[in-house]
Design a protein around this motif. Sequence first.
Motif, PDB file in Angstrom:
ATOM      1  N   SER A  22       3.262  -9.991  22.078  1.00 58.98           N
ATOM      2  CA  SER A  22       3.101 -10.149  20.636  1.00 58.98           C
ATOM      3  C   SER A  22       3.581  -8.887  19.938  1.00 58.98           C
ATOM      4  N   GLU A  23       4.457  -9.072  18.957  1.00 57.69           N
ATOM      5  CA  GLU A  23       4.940  -7.935  18.170  1.00 57.69           C
ATOM      6  C   GLU A  23       4.679  -8.202  16.700  1.00 57.69           C
ATOM      7  N   VAL A  24       4.376  -7.139  15.958  1.00 58.77           N
ATOM      8  CA  VAL A  24       4.131  -7.250  14.528  1.00 58.77           C
ATOM      9  C   VAL A  24       4.894  -6.136  13.828  1.00 58.77           C
ATOM     10  N   SER A  25       5.583  -6.507  12.741  1.00 57.70           N
ATOM     11  CA  SER A  25       6.343  -5.522  11.959  1.00 57.70           C
ATOM     12  C   SER A  25       5.982  -5.691  10.486  1.00 57.70           C
ATOM     13  N   TYR A  26       5.789  -4.575   9.804  1.00 58.04           N
ATOM     14  CA  TYR A  26       5.361  -4.569   8.400  1.00 58.04           C
ATOM     15  C   TYR A  26       6.540  -4.231   7.494  1.00 58.04           C
ATOM     16  N   ASP A  27       6.662  -5.030   6.437  1.00 59.62           N
ATOM     17  CA  ASP A  27       7.738  -4.822   5.461  1.00 59.62           C
ATOM     18  C   ASP A  27       7.271  -4.054   4.230  1.00 59.62           C
ATOM     19  N   ARG A  28       6.054  -4.416   3.754  1.00 58.70           N
ATOM     20  CA  ARG A  28       5.547  -3.792   2.526  1.00 58.70           C
ATOM     21  C   ARG A  28       4.044  -3.571   2.669  1.00 58.70           C
ATOM     22  N   TYR A  29       3.535  -2.642   1.846  1.00 60.55           N
ATOM     23  CA  TYR A  29       2.102  -2.375   1.813  1.00 60.55           C
ATOM     24  C   TYR A  29       1.599  -2.500   0.386  1.00 60.55           C
ATOM     25  N   PHE A  30       0.327  -2.895   0.259  1.00 60.21           N
ATOM     26  CA  PHE A  30      -0.277  -3.138  -1.052  1.00 60.21           C
ATOM     27  C   PHE A  30      -1.667  -2.510  -1.084  1.00 60.21           C
ATOM     28  N   THR A  31      -2.136  -2.260  -2.298  1.00 61.36           N
ATOM     29  CA  THR A  31      -3.516  -1.828  -2.521  1.00 61.36           C
ATOM     30  C   THR A  31      -4.289  -3.018  -3.078  1.00 61.36           C
ATOM     31  N   LEU A  32      -5.406  -3.327  -2.462  1.00 60.66           N
ATOM     32  CA  LEU A  32      -6.224  -4.454  -2.901  1.00 60.66           C
ATOM     33  C   LEU A  32      -6.935  -4.112  -4.203  1.00 60.66           C
ATOM     34  N   GLN A  33      -6.855  -5.009  -5.169  1.00 60.95           N
ATOM     35  CA  GLN A  33      -7.515  -4.830  -6.457  1.00 60.95           C
ATOM     36  C   GLN A  33      -8.895  -5.505  -6.435  1.00 60.95           C
ATOM     37  N   ASN A  34      -9.739  -5.139  -7.388  1.00 59.30           N
ATOM     38  CA  ASN A  34     -11.109  -5.666  -7.429  1.00 59.30           C
ATOM     39  C   ASN A  34     -11.159  -7.170  -7.643  1.00 59.30           C
ATOM     40  N   ASN A  35     -10.126  -7.743  -8.281  1.00 53.87           N
ATOM     41  CA  ASN A  35     -10.128  -9.188  -8.533  1.00 53.87           C
ATOM     42  C   ASN A  35      -9.503  -9.989  -7.392  1.00 53.87           C
ATOM     43  N   GLY A  36      -9.155  -9.339  -6.286  1.00 46.27           N
ATOM     44  CA  GLY A  36      -8.602 -10.028  -5.127  1.00 46.27           C
ATOM     45  C   GLY A  36      -7.093 -10.027  -5.060  1.00 46.27           C
ATOM     46  N   VAL A  80      -3.251  -8.074  -5.227  1.00 46.35           N
ATOM     47  CA  VAL A  80      -2.745  -6.853  -4.594  1.00 46.35           C
ATOM     48  C   VAL A  80      -1.662  -6.244  -5.471  1.00 46.35           C
ATOM     49  N   LEU A  81      -1.548  -4.926  -5.360  1.00 46.85           N
ATOM     50  CA  LEU A  81      -0.537  -4.173  -6.103  1.00 46.85           C
ATOM     51  C   LEU A  81       0.275  -3.387  -5.095  1.00 46.85           C
ATOM     52  N   GLU A  82       1.613  -3.556  -5.140  1.00 50.51           N
ATOM     53  CA  GLU A  82       2.451  -2.896  -4.140  1.00 50.51           C
ATOM     54  C   GLU A  82       2.275  -1.384  -4.201  1.00 50.51           C
ATOM     55  N   ASP A  83       2.165  -0.786  -3.002  1.00 50.41           N
ATOM     56  CA  ASP A  83       1.965   0.659  -2.873  1.00 50.41           C
ATOM     57  C   ASP A  83       3.175   1.236  -2.138  1.00 50.41           C
ATOM     58  N   ALA A  84       4.173   1.655  -2.906  1.00 47.30           N
ATOM     59  CA  ALA A  84       5.412   2.166  -2.312  1.00 47.30           C
ATOM     60  C   ALA A  84       5.205   3.523  -1.659  1.00 47.30           C
ATOM     61  N   GLY A  85       4.106   4.222  -1.984  1.00 46.54           N
ATOM     62  CA  GLY A  85       3.880   5.542  -1.424  1.00 46.54           C
ATOM     63  C   GLY A  85       3.171   5.526  -0.080  1.00 46.54           C
ATOM     64  N   TYR A  86       2.659   4.386   0.335  1.00 44.06           N
ATOM     65  CA  TYR A  86       1.959   4.332   1.624  1.00 44.06           C
ATOM     66  C   TYR A  86       3.002   4.253   2.730  1.00 44.06           C
ATOM     67  N   ALA A  87       2.958   5.209   3.676  1.00 42.76           N
ATOM     68  CA  ALA A  87       4.059   5.324   4.639  1.00 42.76           C
ATOM     69  C   ALA A  87       3.612   5.324   6.087  1.00 42.76           C
ATOM     70  N   GLU A  88       2.360   5.019   6.364  1.00 41.86           N
ATOM     71  CA  GLU A  88       1.923   5.016   7.763  1.00 41.86           C
ATOM     72  C   GLU A  88       2.564   3.840   8.516  1.00 41.86           C
ATOM     73  N   ASN A  89       2.790   4.056   9.795  1.00 44.48           N
ATOM     74  CA  ASN A  89       3.399   3.018  10.636  1.00 44.48           C
ATOM     75  C   ASN A  89       2.316   2.177  11.306  1.00 44.48           C
ATOM     76  N   HIS A  90       2.374   0.866  11.100  1.00 41.79           N
ATOM     77  CA  HIS A  90       1.424  -0.050  11.750  1.00 41.79           C
ATOM     78  C   HIS A  90       2.145  -1.096  12.591  1.00 41.79           C
TER      79      HIS A  90
END
Length: 824
Positions: free
Chosen positions: A700-714, A716-726
């Motif tokens: 099983s392989e998983v690759s991430y394209d984009r990251y988001f910050t979860l908002q209080n109303n459920g 998401v808002l794209e977070d272009a500054g998050y750069a960790e590799n998952h």
Amino acid sequence: MKQLYVTLFLCLGILVGKAQEKDTIPRKHITITRVTVPPVIDGKLDDAAWIDAPIATNFIERQPVNGLIVPDSLKTEVKIVYDNLGIYFGAFMRDPEPEKIQRELTERDNIGNDDFFFVLLNGYNDRQQSLEFVVTAAGVQWDSRMTNDSEDDSWNAVWYSDVSIQKDGWVAEMFIPYSQLRFPKKDVQTWGLNMEREFRRDRRRFSWSHIDNTKGSFSIYDGVLHGIENIDTPTRLSFQPYISTYVADYDGQSEVTVNGGLDVKYGINDAFTLDMILIPDFGQTKFDNKVLNLSAFEVQYDEQRPFFTEGTELFSKGELVYSRRIGGSPSGSVNLGDNEQLVDYPSKVDLINAMKISGRTDKGLGLGFFNAVTKKTKATVENTITGERREEVVEPLANYNVLVLDQRFGDNSSVSFVNTNVTRDGGFRDANATGAYMNLTNKKNTYNYYAQAEGSWVWDDDTKIGLESTAGFSKISGAHRVQGQVSLRTKDYDINDLGYSSITNYINYYGYYGYRYLQPKGNLNNMYLNFNLHLNRRLQPDLYSEFIFNFNSSFTTKKFLAYGGGFETTPIGVNDIYEPRIDGKHLDEPAYYNPWVWISTDYRKKFAMDLTFDWYAYDAKNRNNINVYFSPRYRFSDKWKMFYNMNFYFDTNDRGFVNYTNPNIIIGERNRNTVETSLESQYIFNPTMSVNLAFRHYYSEVSYDRYFTLQNNGSVLEDAGYAENHDGTYNSWNIDLSYSWWFAPGSQLTFLYRNSIESYEALSGRPLNDNFDALFAQPQSNTFSIRISYFLDYNRVKNWFGKNDNQAFYSQHRNAHTGKIMHF
């Protein structure tokens, strides 16, 4: 909520009285006779004991045409006698084409493409608890405990059988010792009895006492066996000593170990049995099907250890026990100081011993008590500067207890109580869980009513108390079936010290309607159409979670081609309250539309296959989930068969939790590809000897394209500054090659070679060849083991040391059976 519970239990009190009214189902009867010289169990009915034996006949077709009179060309006659040691069955099953009788060899406790003869015995004649014994036309044994149609085939008895093919049919002979049965200590016995025959090439099932498929459960339709009187029940005491040796090699390091131990079974009285395991050894249990888990919950793996899978009918009540907790991962964590690193953290805790007492009285009261003790377990910590090492306890000496009380009444009703407790030495976490259950069926076996309430208590740094409750009803008769149910679970409900609980903090409303064919129609043997509705809400604070509509169907033609499909949707989307991993948060998920189809060909053929296509389409751009399952099988002969399975999962633009960076919850958009391949091949020499090859590779392989910050109303808002590799790639590789020989009843010799490799790397998108190169570059575990266990019955052993009251009986059986089948 309080008014709901008061009303519920008032209604259930009324229903208890109605459920105990006398039933009206007619029952067949047979009276059997005692013999002084027992028949030889050799698959022939030529012994004097069978000459004047009572005969059970006039079998009725159970399926596919329920209630059809069986023609004389397929007539079944069963002779039944008994003596002071047990009960004997001699069945002759007429067949105009005996050369076509299906006789596929399998391992014990497996039934393949086989004709078989089946006996159901209920020593308490209560229509609720029975023991099942099956012998196939190939001579393979299968047995189980059954409670209200719930079969526990992990239970193994020691009994004796043989079969033979005759010119006009086939014969099955059985001897079932009283030591393997449960019945009250009375001068005159009255038992429940049913018998069935499988006529495999037409896939027809015949039963002695007719089973009406329009209502109720299988067990309530047994007949009655009379005639057993004044029997001296033997002492139910047996020992199973074992010795095993392991030669293990990992990363160039070899180790040889030798183990020995003992299992003990003791019949405390006619109803209750004590099982003990001293110095346990589970080194030859089947490997786990490990996966890459990205969900909010741990993976629940199947229990593989024999002691924990056998005789669990009472302990599975309420599903409060997940026995993998016992001897599982340590519960504690390690406190690292400055300049310290973790050198060794044990993956499991060693079991010291375990015991269980279980049984049921002639008044229908079931009692189960379980206890296990595990060792103190330590992790190793090293100072990176000085090199000094220290040990820290991550699991103290721990005690696990389970208590079950289960009162059954009527044909199919019960009231139960279950308590589980985990006590750990010192200041470690302790836990308790308690459940009360009602399951009531009316006297006509047309309606079922049920309710349960469970509470959990956890003592750690704080005290946590949780609650779960369910109430519902169902119509269990006729072509049209319905069910309604309400269930809830508070957010602090936690049974994970000895049980398994995943989702919490919800209330669920469920409704079901189903339609089925009760008899074949047109080109179909059966048809099932099922409609399900679920409404889930978060309990505290209240929030809509999901509304699910599900339709599923299955059809079987008269040529035994099975197929079906269905459709599921969450038309107004989902508020996922679990994926954020933080209480009070939720992730908005779009609606999905999920069609699927499946087909399963006729298993009587040498080649058969199962195929499933399952597709989730989301109300989101390019978001899909596709699952393809393909499983062909081929039977080269009645001795050699091969099974192949392949699962493909393709997730595109899926979204899920990846990290928590206080106060932000990071959600990732990812693509995931998973391929699972397994192969199993068996060669069965005879009913007691086999070679088995089992292989599994999971990728099983998983690759991430984009990251988001979860908002209080459920949202998401794209977070272009998050750069960790998952990104990640996980591989699990297992091969088991085993030889097994049941060299005497209850006694087994096993040789096992095991090879396993596991790897995880923080990358994805690697070519397949490179992936295998990287996998096989990892350290491999190679293990060769031999294990031998021997079954010793106390009544046999005491004959070795002199005269006793039953010696004449045992000598008689030993001489009559010539040691071929019987091993007294």
